[in-house]
Design a protein around this motif. Structure first.
Motif, short mmCIF file in Angstrom:
data_model
loop_
_atom_site.label_atom_id
_atom_site.label_comp_id
_atom_site.label_asym_id
_atom_site.label_seq_id
_atom_site.Cartn_x
_atom_site.Cartn_y
_atom_site.Cartn_z
N UNK A 34 29.44 35.25 32.28
CA UNK A 34 30.82 35.15 31.77
C UNK A 34 31.41 36.55 31.56
N UNK A 35 30.60 37.49 31.07
CA UNK A 35 31.09 38.86 30.89
C UNK A 35 31.43 39.49 32.24
N UNK A 36 30.62 39.20 33.25
CA UNK A 36 30.89 39.75 34.58
C UNK A 36 32.20 39.23 35.15
N UNK A 37 32.55 37.98 34.84
CA UNK A 37 33.84 37.44 35.29
C UNK A 37 34.99 38.25 34.69
N UNK A 38 34.80 38.74 33.48
CA UNK A 38 35.85 39.56 32.85
C UNK A 38 35.82 40.98 33.38
N UNK A 39 34.63 41.53 33.63
CA UNK A 39 34.49 42.93 34.03
C UNK A 39 34.79 43.17 35.51
N UNK A 40 34.35 42.27 36.38
CA UNK A 40 34.52 42.46 37.82
C UNK A 40 34.79 41.11 38.49
N UNK A 41 35.94 40.53 38.19
CA UNK A 41 36.20 39.17 38.66
C UNK A 41 36.27 39.02 40.17
N UNK A 42 36.76 40.03 40.87
CA UNK A 42 36.86 39.89 42.33
C UNK A 42 35.48 39.75 42.95
N UNK A 43 34.53 40.53 42.46
CA UNK A 43 33.17 40.43 42.98
C UNK A 43 32.57 39.07 42.64
N UNK A 44 32.82 38.58 41.45
CA UNK A 44 32.26 37.30 41.04
C UNK A 44 32.87 36.14 41.82
N UNK A 45 34.15 36.27 42.19
CA UNK A 45 34.82 35.18 42.89
C UNK A 45 34.37 35.06 44.34
N UNK A 46 33.75 36.12 44.86
CA UNK A 46 33.37 36.12 46.26
C UNK A 46 34.52 36.51 47.17
N UNK A 47 35.67 36.83 46.58
CA UNK A 47 36.85 37.23 47.34
C UNK A 47 37.27 38.62 46.86
N UNK A 48 36.91 39.68 47.61
CA UNK A 48 37.23 41.03 47.16
C UNK A 48 38.72 41.29 47.04
N UNK A 49 39.55 40.44 47.66
CA UNK A 49 41.00 40.61 47.58
C UNK A 49 41.63 39.76 46.48
N UNK A 50 40.82 39.02 45.77
CA UNK A 50 41.35 38.17 44.70
C UNK A 50 41.95 39.04 43.61
N UNK A 51 43.15 38.69 43.15
CA UNK A 51 43.76 39.47 42.06
C UNK A 51 42.91 39.37 40.79
N UNK A 52 42.51 40.52 40.28
CA UNK A 52 41.63 40.55 39.10
C UNK A 52 42.25 39.83 37.92
N UNK A 53 43.55 40.00 37.72
CA UNK A 53 44.18 39.36 36.57
C UNK A 53 44.11 37.84 36.67
N UNK A 54 44.29 37.29 37.87
CA UNK A 54 44.20 35.84 38.04
C UNK A 54 42.80 35.34 37.70
N UNK A 55 41.78 36.07 38.15
CA UNK A 55 40.40 35.68 37.87
C UNK A 55 40.11 35.76 36.38
N UNK A 56 40.61 36.81 35.73
CA UNK A 56 40.40 36.95 34.28
C UNK A 56 41.11 35.83 33.53
N UNK A 57 42.33 35.50 33.97
CA UNK A 57 43.06 34.42 33.31
C UNK A 57 42.32 33.10 33.46
N UNK A 58 41.72 32.86 34.62
CA UNK A 58 40.94 31.65 34.79
C UNK A 58 39.73 31.66 33.87
N UNK A 59 39.02 32.79 33.79
CA UNK A 59 37.85 32.88 32.91
C UNK A 59 38.25 32.63 31.46
N UNK A 60 39.40 33.18 31.04
CA UNK A 60 39.87 32.97 29.67
C UNK A 60 40.27 31.51 29.45
N UNK A 61 40.90 30.91 30.45
CA UNK A 61 41.28 29.49 30.38
C UNK A 61 40.03 28.62 30.21
#
Length: 99
Positions: free
Chosen positions: A63-90
Motif C-alpha cells: 500500500x505504501x508503494x502505491x503512494x510512493x511509486x504508483x506508476x510502477x505499481x500499476x504496471x503502466x509507466x505512463x499512468x498519471x501518478x496523481x490518479x493512481x494515488x487518488x485510487x489508493x486513497x479511495x
C-alpha cells in the motif's frame, strides 16, 4: 519461473480488473463507503492476502508503494501518478469505512 512466482504473477493479473472497476467508481464520484466500493476493496484485500501469504507487513509495504511509486505499481509507466494515488486513497477510505 517457479510455482510461487507464477502464482504471484497470476494474482497480479487477477487484480487488474478489480482495480479498473474501483477506478471507474472513484471517477464517477461513488462514495468510498458505497457497498460496491467496499466489496471491491474486500476483493483487492483478498487477492493481496493470497499474494502476501497474509503478512501484514508486506501488505502495508505494498500500500505504501502505491503512494510512493504508483506508476510502477500499476504496471503502466505512463499512468498519471496523481490518479493512481487518488485510487489508493479511495480504496483506503473504502477499507476503513462503514455503511
Amino acid at each position: 519461473m517457479g510455482a510461487e512466482a507464477a502464482l504471484k504473477s497470476f494474482l497480479v493479473w487477477m487484480a487488474r480488473p478489480t482495480y479498473r472497476r474501483a477506478e471507474r467508481l472513484r471517477a464517477a464520484g461513488t462514495p468510498a463507503n458505497d457497498q460496491k466500493a467496499r466489496w471491491l476493496v474486500a476483493r483487492v484485500d483478498e487477492l493481496g492476502t493470497l499474494f502476501t501469504g497474509g503478512d501484514a507487513g508486506i501488505s502495508a509495504g505494498v500500500r505504501a508503494a502505491w503512494h510512493d511509486n504508483p506508476a510502477a505499481m500499476s504496471g503502466d509507466p505512463d499512468a498519471p501518478a496523481d490518479d493512481c494515488r487518488e485510487l489508493a486513497e479511495y480504496l483506503d477510505r473504502a477499507r476503513h469505512s462503514s455503511t
